[in-house]
Design a protein around this motif. Structure first.
Motif, PDB file in Angstrom:
ATOM      1  N   ALA A  86     -23.874 -35.220 -10.870  1.00  0.00           N
ATOM      2  CA  ALA A  86     -24.430 -34.965  -9.548  1.00  0.00           C
ATOM      3  C   ALA A  86     -25.905 -35.246  -9.575  1.00  0.00           C
ATOM      4  O   ALA A  86     -26.590 -34.955 -10.537  1.00  0.00           O
ATOM      5  CB  ALA A  86     -24.178 -33.519  -9.140  1.00  0.00           C
ATOM      6  N   GLY A  87     -26.428 -35.828  -8.509  1.00  0.00           N
ATOM      7  CA  GLY A  87     -27.847 -36.098  -8.461  1.00  0.00           C
ATOM      8  C   GLY A  87     -28.278 -36.472  -7.070  1.00  0.00           C
ATOM      9  O   GLY A  87     -27.456 -36.784  -6.208  1.00  0.00           O
ATOM     10  N   ALA A  88     -29.585 -36.445  -6.845  1.00  0.00           N
ATOM     11  CA  ALA A  88     -30.094 -36.726  -5.510  1.00  0.00           C
ATOM     12  C   ALA A  88     -29.730 -38.135  -5.077  1.00  0.00           C
ATOM     13  O   ALA A  88     -29.550 -38.410  -3.898  1.00  0.00           O
ATOM     14  CB  ALA A  88     -31.609 -36.537  -5.489  1.00  0.00           C
ATOM     15  N   GLY A  89     -29.615 -39.066  -6.044  1.00  0.00           N
ATOM     16  CA  GLY A  89     -29.291 -40.444  -5.690  1.00  0.00           C
ATOM     17  C   GLY A  89     -27.805 -40.718  -5.697  1.00  0.00           C
ATOM     18  O   GLY A  89     -27.374 -41.830  -5.402  1.00  0.00           O
ATOM     19  N   GLY A  90     -26.993 -39.729  -6.065  1.00  0.00           N
ATOM     20  CA  GLY A  90     -25.562 -39.929  -6.147  1.00  0.00           C
ATOM     21  C   GLY A  90     -24.885 -39.650  -4.830  1.00  0.00           C
ATOM     22  O   GLY A  90     -25.526 -39.307  -3.837  1.00  0.00           O
ATOM     23  N   PRO A  91     -23.562 -39.799  -4.815  1.00  0.00           N
ATOM     24  CA  PRO A  91     -22.823 -39.523  -3.576  1.00  0.00           C
ATOM     25  C   PRO A  91     -22.926 -38.056  -3.205  1.00  0.00           C
ATOM     26  O   PRO A  91     -22.956 -37.182  -4.072  1.00  0.00           O
ATOM     27  CB  PRO A  91     -21.384 -39.918  -3.936  1.00  0.00           C
ATOM     28  CG  PRO A  91     -21.325 -39.809  -5.425  1.00  0.00           C
ATOM     29  CD  PRO A  91     -22.683 -40.200  -5.916  1.00  0.00           C
ATOM     30  N   PRO A  92     -22.991 -37.747  -1.892  1.00  0.00           N
ATOM     31  CA  PRO A  92     -23.108 -36.350  -1.461  1.00  0.00           C
ATOM     32  C   PRO A  92     -22.008 -35.469  -2.019  1.00  0.00           C
ATOM     33  O   PRO A  92     -22.224 -34.292  -2.295  1.00  0.00           O
ATOM     34  CB  PRO A  92     -23.025 -36.451   0.066  1.00  0.00           C
ATOM     35  CG  PRO A  92     -23.497 -37.837   0.378  1.00  0.00           C
ATOM     36  CD  PRO A  92     -23.010 -38.686  -0.769  1.00  0.00           C
ATOM     37  N   SER A  93     -20.792 -36.051  -2.193  1.00  0.00           N
ATOM     38  CA  SER A  93     -19.680 -35.245  -2.672  1.00  0.00           C
ATOM     39  C   SER A  93     -19.944 -34.685  -4.055  1.00  0.00           C
ATOM     40  O   SER A  93     -19.445 -33.612  -4.412  1.00  0.00           O
ATOM     41  CB  SER A  93     -18.390 -36.080  -2.679  1.00  0.00           C
ATOM     42  OG  SER A  93     -18.543 -37.215  -3.514  1.00  0.00           O
ATOM     43  N   SER A  94     -20.726 -35.407  -4.881  1.00  0.00           N
ATOM     44  CA  SER A  94     -21.005 -34.917  -6.231  1.00  0.00           C
ATOM     45  C   SER A  94     -21.895 -33.692  -6.181  1.00  0.00           C
ATOM     46  O   SER A  94     -21.737 -32.764  -6.980  1.00  0.00           O
ATOM     47  CB  SER A  94     -21.652 -36.023  -7.076  1.00  0.00           C
ATOM     48  OG  SER A  94     -22.904 -36.408  -6.542  1.00  0.00           O
ATOM     49  N   VAL A  95     -22.845 -33.652  -5.255  1.00  0.00           N
ATOM     50  CA  VAL A  95     -23.695 -32.473  -5.088  1.00  0.00           C
ATOM     51  C   VAL A  95     -22.862 -31.315  -4.553  1.00  0.00           C
ATOM     52  O   VAL A  95     -23.022 -30.166  -4.985  1.00  0.00           O
ATOM     53  CB  VAL A  95     -24.877 -32.784  -4.142  1.00  0.00           C
ATOM     54  CG1 VAL A  95     -25.705 -31.531  -3.872  1.00  0.00           C
ATOM     55  CG2 VAL A  95     -25.760 -33.874  -4.742  1.00  0.00           C
ATOM     56  N   ASP A  96     -21.952 -31.586  -3.634  1.00  0.00           N
ATOM     57  CA  ASP A  96     -21.094 -30.540  -3.092  1.00  0.00           C
ATOM     58  C   ASP A  96     -20.165 -29.979  -4.168  1.00  0.00           C
ATOM     59  O   ASP A  96     -19.886 -28.771  -4.197  1.00  0.00           O
ATOM     60  CB  ASP A  96     -20.272 -31.076  -1.920  1.00  0.00           C
ATOM     61  CG  ASP A  96     -21.118 -31.339  -0.682  1.00  0.00           C
ATOM     62  OD1 ASP A  96     -22.272 -30.870  -0.648  1.00  0.00           O
ATOM     63  OD2 ASP A  96     -20.627 -32.019   0.236  1.00  0.00           O
ATOM     64  N   ALA A  97     -19.684 -30.862  -5.061  1.00  0.00           N
ATOM     65  CA  ALA A  97     -18.834 -30.391  -6.157  1.00  0.00           C
ATOM     66  C   ALA A  97     -19.626 -29.460  -7.074  1.00  0.00           C
ATOM     67  O   ALA A  97     -19.085 -28.462  -7.577  1.00  0.00           O
ATOM     68  CB  ALA A  97     -18.284 -31.574  -6.948  1.00  0.00           C
ATOM     69  N   LEU A  98     -20.891 -29.770  -7.276  1.00  0.00           N
ATOM     70  CA  LEU A  98     -21.740 -28.908  -8.092  1.00  0.00           C
ATOM     71  C   LEU A  98     -21.970 -27.571  -7.389  1.00  0.00           C
ATOM     72  O   LEU A  98     -22.009 -26.517  -8.036  1.00  0.00           O
ATOM     73  CB  LEU A  98     -23.077 -29.598  -8.373  1.00  0.00           C
ATOM     74  CG  LEU A  98     -24.076 -28.841  -9.252  1.00  0.00           C
ATOM     75  CD1 LEU A  98     -23.465 -28.489 -10.604  1.00  0.00           C
ATOM     76  CD2 LEU A  98     -25.348 -29.677  -9.450  1.00  0.00           C
ATOM     77  N   ALA A  99     -22.104 -27.590  -6.068  1.00  0.00           N
ATOM     78  CA  ALA A  99     -22.241 -26.342  -5.306  1.00  0.00           C
ATOM     79  C   ALA A  99     -21.000 -25.468  -5.490  1.00  0.00           C
ATOM     80  O   ALA A  99     -21.111 -24.241  -5.610  1.00  0.00           O
ATOM     81  CB  ALA A  99     -22.462 -26.648  -3.823  1.00  0.00           C
ATOM     82  N   GLU A 100     -19.819 -26.087  -5.524  1.00  0.00           N
ATOM     83  CA  GLU A 100     -18.590 -25.338  -5.753  1.00  0.00           C
ATOM     84  C   GLU A 100     -18.574 -24.729  -7.147  1.00  0.00           C
ATOM     85  O   GLU A 100     -18.217 -23.553  -7.330  1.00  0.00           O
ATOM     86  CB  GLU A 100     -17.376 -26.252  -5.561  1.00  0.00           C
ATOM     87  CG  GLU A 100     -17.182 -26.746  -4.138  1.00  0.00           C
ATOM     88  CD  GLU A 100     -16.046 -27.748  -4.022  1.00  0.00           C
ATOM     89  OE1 GLU A 100     -15.523 -28.171  -5.088  1.00  0.00           O
ATOM     90  OE2 GLU A 100     -15.677 -28.111  -2.892  1.00  0.00           O
ATOM     91  N   MET A 101     -18.956 -25.532  -8.152  1.00  0.00           N
ATOM     92  CA  MET A 101     -19.026 -25.023  -9.522  1.00  0.00           C
ATOM     93  C   MET A 101     -19.988 -23.851  -9.615  1.00  0.00           C
ATOM     94  O   MET A 101     -19.722 -22.862 -10.311  1.00  0.00           O
ATOM     95  CB  MET A 101     -19.490 -26.128 -10.476  1.00  0.00           C
ATOM     96  CG  MET A 101     -18.461 -27.146 -10.857  1.00  0.00           C
ATOM     97  SD  MET A 101     -19.121 -28.316 -12.090  1.00  0.00           S
ATOM     98  CE  MET A 101     -19.495 -27.223 -13.454  1.00  0.00           C
TER      99      MET A 101
END
Length: 218
Positions: A122-137
Protein backbone atom coordinates in the motif's frame (compact mmCIF):
# COMPACT_ATOMS: atom_id res chain seq x y z
CA UNK A 1 -33.88 0.87 18.49
CA UNK A 2 -30.20 1.65 19.14
CA UNK A 3 -28.95 2.50 22.64
CA UNK A 4 -32.59 2.83 23.69
CA UNK A 5 -33.41 5.45 21.06
CA UNK A 6 -35.77 5.14 18.11
CA UNK A 7 -33.66 5.85 15.03
CA UNK A 8 -36.42 5.18 12.49
CA UNK A 9 -37.50 8.83 12.22
CA UNK A 10 -34.40 9.76 10.30
CA UNK A 11 -35.27 7.26 7.55
CA UNK A 12 -38.40 9.37 7.05
CA UNK A 13 -36.33 12.52 6.67
CA UNK A 14 -36.63 13.74 10.27
CA UNK A 15 -33.58 15.27 11.95
CA UNK A 16 -32.07 13.13 14.70
CA UNK A 17 -31.76 14.82 18.10
CA UNK A 18 -28.42 15.13 19.83
CA UNK A 19 -28.27 12.87 22.86
CA UNK A 20 -26.43 13.65 26.07
CA UNK A 21 -24.52 10.48 26.98
CA UNK A 22 -25.80 10.16 30.56
CA UNK A 23 -25.91 6.38 30.26
CA UNK A 24 -23.82 5.46 27.20
CA UNK A 25 -23.69 1.82 26.18
CA UNK A 26 -20.84 1.99 23.66
CA UNK A 27 -17.34 3.46 23.33
CA UNK A 28 -16.38 4.44 19.78
CA UNK A 29 -12.68 4.49 18.91
CA UNK A 30 -12.55 6.45 15.67
CA UNK A 31 -10.11 8.25 13.40
CA UNK A 32 -9.55 11.99 13.82
CA UNK A 33 -10.51 12.56 10.17
CA UNK A 34 -13.57 10.30 10.14
CA UNK A 35 -16.13 11.44 7.53
CA UNK A 36 -18.41 14.18 8.90
CA UNK A 37 -21.58 12.11 8.48
CA UNK A 38 -20.15 9.33 10.64
CA UNK A 39 -18.96 11.79 13.30
CA UNK A 40 -22.39 13.41 13.32
CA UNK A 41 -24.10 10.04 13.78
CA UNK A 42 -21.77 9.11 16.66
CA UNK A 43 -22.47 12.41 18.39
CA UNK A 44 -26.22 11.89 18.06
CA UNK A 45 -26.14 8.56 19.87
CA UNK A 46 -25.76 7.94 23.58
CA UNK A 47 -22.12 6.92 23.29
CA UNK A 48 -18.62 7.92 24.34
CA UNK A 49 -15.93 8.54 21.73
CA UNK A 50 -12.14 8.50 21.62
CA UNK A 51 -10.46 9.84 18.46
CA UNK A 52 -6.90 9.94 17.17
CA UNK A 53 -5.14 9.74 13.77
CA UNK A 54 -5.58 6.22 12.44
CA UNK A 55 -8.00 5.06 15.20
CA UNK A 56 -5.09 3.49 17.10
CA UNK A 57 -5.48 1.57 20.34
CA UNK A 58 -1.81 1.79 21.32
CA UNK A 59 -0.93 -0.05 24.55
CA UNK A 60 1.42 2.80 25.52
CA UNK A 61 -1.19 5.55 24.99
CA UNK A 62 -2.29 6.59 28.47
CA UNK A 63 -5.05 8.79 27.03
CA UNK A 64 -6.58 5.78 25.28
CA UNK A 65 -6.29 3.56 28.36
CA UNK A 66 -7.90 6.30 30.46
CA UNK A 67 -10.81 6.46 27.99
CA UNK A 68 -11.22 2.70 28.27
CA UNK A 69 -11.13 2.88 32.06
CA UNK A 70 -13.72 5.64 32.19
CA UNK A 71 -16.01 3.89 29.69
CA UNK A 72 -15.91 0.51 31.42
CA UNK A 73 -15.61 1.36 35.11
CA UNK A 74 -17.56 4.63 35.37
CA UNK A 75 -20.12 4.44 32.55
CA UNK A 76 -20.25 0.63 32.41
CA UNK A 77 -20.48 0.41 28.62
CA UNK A 78 -21.06 -3.06 27.21
CA UNK A 79 -19.68 -2.47 23.70
CA UNK A 80 -16.39 -1.10 22.36
CA UNK A 81 -16.24 -0.37 18.63
CA UNK A 82 -13.02 0.31 16.72
CA UNK A 83 -14.12 2.19 13.60
CA UNK A 84 -11.82 2.94 10.68
CA UNK A 85 -12.78 4.25 7.27
CA UNK A 86 -11.82 4.04 3.63
CA UNK A 87 -9.90 6.91 1.98
CA UNK A 88 -8.20 7.51 5.34
CA UNK A 89 -5.53 10.22 5.17
CA UNK A 90 -3.75 8.82 8.23
CA UNK A 91 -3.47 5.34 6.73
CA UNK A 92 -2.32 6.78 3.42
CA UNK A 93 0.34 8.87 5.16
CA UNK A 94 1.61 5.81 7.03
CA UNK A 95 1.59 3.71 3.86
CA UNK A 96 3.59 6.35 2.02
CA UNK A 97 6.36 5.91 4.60
CA UNK A 98 6.07 9.10 6.65
CA UNK A 99 8.64 8.84 9.45
CA UNK A 100 9.55 12.28 10.72
CA UNK A 101 7.93 14.34 13.41
CA UNK A 102 5.17 13.55 15.84
CA UNK A 103 2.80 12.23 13.17
CA UNK A 104 5.41 9.90 11.72
CA UNK A 105 6.13 8.48 15.16
CA UNK A 106 2.43 8.14 15.98
CA UNK A 107 1.62 6.29 12.75
CA UNK A 108 4.53 3.84 13.06
CA UNK A 109 2.22 0.90 13.99
CA UNK A 110 0.32 1.31 10.70
CA UNK A 111 3.62 1.65 8.84
CA UNK A 112 4.66 -1.69 10.35
CA UNK A 113 1.40 -3.23 9.15
CA UNK A 114 2.11 -1.94 5.64
CA UNK A 115 5.48 -3.70 5.65
CA UNK A 116 3.86 -6.95 6.77
CA UNK A 117 1.22 -6.90 4.05
CA UNK A 118 1.44 -9.64 1.46
CA UNK A 119 1.02 -8.77 -2.23
CA UNK A 120 1.27 -5.21 -3.56
CA UNK A 121 2.44 -2.73 -0.98
CA UNK A 122 0.00 0.00 0.00
CA UNK A 123 1.25 3.46 -0.75
CA UNK A 124 0.26 6.96 -1.71
CA UNK A 125 1.15 6.22 -5.34
CA UNK A 126 -0.58 2.84 -5.39
CA UNK A 127 -4.17 1.95 -6.15
CA UNK A 128 -6.70 3.32 -3.63
CA UNK A 129 -7.85 -0.22 -2.88
CA UNK A 130 -4.43 -1.06 -1.41
CA UNK A 131 -4.71 1.80 1.09
CA UNK A 132 -8.25 0.70 1.95
CA UNK A 133 -7.02 -2.87 2.48
CA UNK A 134 -4.44 -1.50 4.90
CA UNK A 135 -7.20 0.42 6.71
CA UNK A 136 -9.05 -2.89 7.14
CA UNK A 137 -5.92 -4.59 8.48
CA UNK A 138 -5.44 -1.72 10.89
CA UNK A 139 -8.98 -2.07 12.27
CA UNK A 140 -8.39 -5.77 12.93
CA UNK A 141 -5.05 -5.04 14.65
CA UNK A 142 -6.44 -2.23 16.80
CA UNK A 143 -9.40 -4.40 17.81
CA UNK A 144 -6.92 -7.03 18.98
CA UNK A 145 -5.02 -4.33 20.86
CA UNK A 146 -8.21 -3.39 22.71
CA UNK A 147 -8.82 -7.00 23.77
CA UNK A 148 -5.23 -7.26 25.04
CA UNK A 149 -5.42 -4.05 27.05
CA UNK A 150 -5.23 -4.69 30.79
CA UNK A 151 -8.33 -2.53 31.40
CA UNK A 152 -10.45 -4.83 29.22
CA UNK A 153 -8.78 -7.99 30.53
CA UNK A 154 -9.43 -6.95 34.11
CA UNK A 155 -13.04 -6.09 33.28
CA UNK A 156 -13.57 -9.56 31.80
CA UNK A 157 -11.90 -11.16 34.81
CA UNK A 158 -14.33 -9.26 37.04
CA UNK A 159 -17.27 -10.66 35.11
CA UNK A 160 -18.17 -7.52 33.15
CA UNK A 161 -19.96 -8.24 29.87
CA UNK A 162 -18.03 -6.14 27.38
CA UNK A 163 -18.08 -6.94 23.65
CA UNK A 164 -15.27 -5.64 21.42
CA UNK A 165 -15.59 -5.42 17.64
CA UNK A 166 -14.11 -3.60 14.65
CA UNK A 167 -15.81 -2.02 11.68
CA UNK A 168 -14.94 -0.10 8.51
CA UNK A 169 -17.00 2.80 7.19
CA UNK A 170 -17.17 3.42 3.45
CA UNK A 171 -17.98 7.12 2.83
CA UNK A 172 -18.68 6.43 -0.85
CA UNK A 173 -21.62 4.14 -0.10
CA UNK A 174 -22.47 5.34 3.39
CA UNK A 175 -22.24 1.80 4.74
CA UNK A 176 -20.31 0.04 7.47
CA UNK A 177 -19.05 -3.54 7.64
CA UNK A 178 -17.77 -5.73 10.44
CA UNK A 179 -14.06 -6.63 10.35
CA UNK A 180 -12.50 -9.28 12.54
CA UNK A 181 -14.22 -11.58 15.06
CA UNK A 182 -16.29 -10.39 17.97
CA UNK A 183 -14.36 -10.65 21.23
CA UNK A 184 -16.33 -11.37 24.38
CA UNK A 185 -15.69 -12.44 27.99
CA UNK A 186 -14.35 -15.95 28.43
CA UNK A 187 -12.65 -15.98 25.03
CA UNK A 188 -15.90 -16.37 23.12
CA UNK A 189 -15.66 -15.40 19.49
CA UNK A 190 -17.97 -15.18 16.53
CA UNK A 191 -20.56 -17.93 16.34
CA UNK A 192 -20.41 -19.09 19.95
CA UNK A 193 -23.35 -18.92 22.33
CA UNK A 194 -26.61 -17.04 22.78
CA UNK A 195 -24.80 -14.01 24.18
CA UNK A 196 -22.83 -13.76 20.96
CA UNK A 197 -26.04 -14.01 18.93
CA UNK A 198 -27.50 -11.03 20.75
CA UNK A 199 -24.25 -9.07 20.32
CA UNK A 200 -24.26 -9.72 16.58
CA UNK A 201 -27.90 -8.69 16.40
CA UNK A 202 -27.09 -5.35 18.09
CA UNK A 203 -24.15 -4.78 15.77
CA UNK A 204 -26.29 -5.63 12.75
CA UNK A 205 -28.80 -3.02 13.87
CA UNK A 206 -25.97 -0.52 14.28
CA UNK A 207 -24.73 -1.14 10.72
CA UNK A 208 -28.26 -0.60 9.43
CA UNK A 209 -28.46 2.71 11.27
CA UNK A 210 -25.09 3.79 9.83
CA UNK A 211 -26.26 2.98 6.31
CA UNK A 212 -29.66 4.61 6.76
CA UNK A 213 -28.27 7.79 8.31
CA UNK A 214 -25.07 8.40 6.32
CA UNK A 215 -26.42 6.94 3.09
CA UNK A 216 -28.89 9.80 2.92
CA UNK A 217 -26.06 12.32 3.10
CA UNK A 218 -23.59 10.98 0.53
Amino acid sequence: MVNGHDMSEHAQGTELPYVTPAHPSRLWIRCSDSPPDLVDLIHRQAVLAHANPGNLAAPSDISFSASLKMAIDIYEVDEIAVCGHYSCASVEAAASGIRRGILGEWLSPIRSLARRRSGPQAGAGGPPSSVDALAEMNVVQQTLNVTRNSVVRNAWADGKRVTVFGMIFDPASGSGSLHGPLSMPGGKEEGEGLENFHAQKRIGELLQVVRRYTGGHT
